[in-house]
Scaffold this motif. Structure first.
Motif, PDB file in Angstrom:
ATOM      1  N   SER A   1     -14.039  16.542 -10.531  1.00 48.78           N
ATOM      2  CA  SER A   1     -13.769  17.883 -11.050  1.00 48.78           C
ATOM      3  C   SER A   1     -14.094  18.900  -9.962  1.00 48.78           C
ATOM      4  N   CYS A   2     -13.193  19.864  -9.745  1.00 45.11           N
ATOM      5  CA  CYS A   2     -13.386  20.778  -8.629  1.00 45.11           C
ATOM      6  C   CYS A   2     -13.034  22.214  -9.008  1.00 45.11           C
ATOM      7  N   ILE A   3     -13.567  23.161  -8.233  1.00 43.49           N
ATOM      8  CA  ILE A   3     -13.195  24.565  -8.355  1.00 43.49           C
ATOM      9  C   ILE A   3     -12.805  25.072  -6.967  1.00 43.49           C
TER      10      ILE A   3
ATOM     11  N   LEU B   1      -8.235  14.379  -8.215  1.00 46.16           N
ATOM     12  CA  LEU B   1      -8.861  15.693  -8.338  1.00 46.16           C
ATOM     13  C   LEU B   1      -8.424  16.372  -9.633  1.00 46.16           C
ATOM     14  N   GLN B   2      -9.385  16.952 -10.333  1.00 44.32           N
ATOM     15  CA  GLN B   2      -9.098  17.694 -11.566  1.00 44.32           C
ATOM     16  C   GLN B   2      -9.620  19.114 -11.407  1.00 44.32           C
ATOM     17  N   LEU B   3      -8.722  20.091 -11.497  1.00 37.76           N
ATOM     18  CA  LEU B   3      -9.108  21.486 -11.296  1.00 37.76           C
ATOM     19  C   LEU B   3      -9.777  22.042 -12.545  1.00 37.76           C
ATOM     20  N   VAL B   4     -11.009  22.521 -12.381  1.00 36.40           N
ATOM     21  CA  VAL B   4     -11.769  23.117 -13.477  1.00 36.40           C
ATOM     22  C   VAL B   4     -11.539  24.624 -13.542  1.00 36.40           C
ATOM     23  N   GLY B   5     -11.401  25.254 -12.363  1.00 39.01           N
ATOM     24  CA  GLY B   5     -11.200  26.697 -12.355  1.00 39.01           C
ATOM     25  C   GLY B   5     -11.020  27.232 -10.946  1.00 39.01           C
TER      26      GLY B   5
ATOM     27  N   MET C   1     -19.873  35.031  -7.421  1.00 40.32           N
ATOM     28  CA  MET C   1     -20.870  35.046  -8.485  1.00 40.32           C
ATOM     29  C   MET C   1     -20.334  34.339  -9.736  1.00 40.32           C
ATOM     30  N   GLU C   2     -19.048  34.517  -9.998  1.00 38.03           N
ATOM     31  CA  GLU C   2     -18.410  33.821 -11.111  1.00 38.03           C
ATOM     32  C   GLU C   2     -18.379  32.317 -10.841  1.00 38.03           C
ATOM     33  N   ALA C   3     -18.142  31.946  -9.581  1.00 39.73           N
ATOM     34  CA  ALA C   3     -18.139  30.537  -9.195  1.00 39.73           C
ATOM     35  C   ALA C   3     -19.522  29.920  -9.372  1.00 39.73           C
TER      36      ALA C   3
END
Length: 240
Positions: free
Chosen positions: A3-5, A27-31, A37-39
């Motif tokens: 899972s990645c951002i 790879l799975q996109l989380v956001g 700061m949001e990250a």
């Protein structure tokens, strides 16, 4: 599955990486976010294994972000600046990608992350097994044919059709090169010319703009728009 951002203050840079993540099966996109700061909140509140992270951002730099997450996720740095490379490796980043980022280089970094995160090899093998064949529509109406991917020698565009060569067998498929290219596993096949797709494992040599393919008498031409990506992909296999 990893899972990645993606964290970058430029939306077009995020869009490129989103495209690459979507082409990478493990790879799975989380956001995504342009706000570090949001990250940071995403890493602290969700399951995030890997962060694709720009260095120079407002409020919190990439280096400060790495220190703030305290090892909760692995990091691949994505930046236009090479001078931070040494400092980044002292912070145990997985890889350091210089913009503009090409897909083969992105894939190399994501495979390093796969190894560093200890994702079970069986999962990767299962994905490969699920992608070891395709069904295609032939020139005969209503006829579907199973094509085993490791038997493909090369693929050639022919007007409204695509020809798939397997030894002495030539199968005419009613599709476009773009559609077939998107369906084939990126780790196994590459488009090297507007008219040719080749299996990477069967390359036996490169001479100028010509590719030699195992058991194929005719050399395959490399298009100028494709050569840089091909050479980047095989660079880690080269002995200087």
């Amino acid at each position: 599955m990893i899972s990645c951002i993606i964290v970058d203050d430029e939306q077009h840079a995020i869009d490129i990486l989103v495209h690459y993540v979507n082409q990478t099966p493990y790879l799975q996109l989380v956001g995504t976010t342009t706000n570090p700061m949001e990250a940071l909140q995403l890493v602290n509140t969700q399951k995030v294994d890997l962060v694709f992270l720009d260095i120079q951002m407002p409020e919190l730099s990439g280096m400060d972000f790495i220190k703030a997450i305290q090892g909760k996720a692995k990091v691949v740095l994505t930046t236009a600046y090479s001078e931070f490379a040494l400092e980044s490796y002292e912070l145990d980043v997985v890889d350091y990608l210089l913009k503009p980022i090409r897909f083969p280089r992105f894939l190399q970094a994501s495979q390093k992350a796969l190894k560093d995160l200890g994702v079970e090899k069986e999962e990767d093998d299962k994905e490969l097994e699920e992608d070891d064949y395709i069904f295609v529509k032939t020139e005969l109406k209503g006829k579907l044919l199973k094509i085993t991917l490791n038997e493909i020698d090369y693929i050639e565009s022919m007007k409204n059709y695509v020809a798939i060569y397997q030894g002495a067998q030539k199968t005419m498929v009613l599709t476009s090169m773009k559609e077939l290219e998107e369906r084939l596993p990126q780790k196994q096949f590459m488009r090297v010319h507007k008219s040719f797709i080749i299996p990477l494992a069967k390359i036996t040599g490169i001479e100028g703009n010509l590719l030699r393919i195992k058991d194929v008498a005719t050399d395959i031409q490399i298009g100028e728009n494709y050569k840089a990506e091909l050479m980047e992909l095989i660079k880690n296999k080269m002995i200087q």
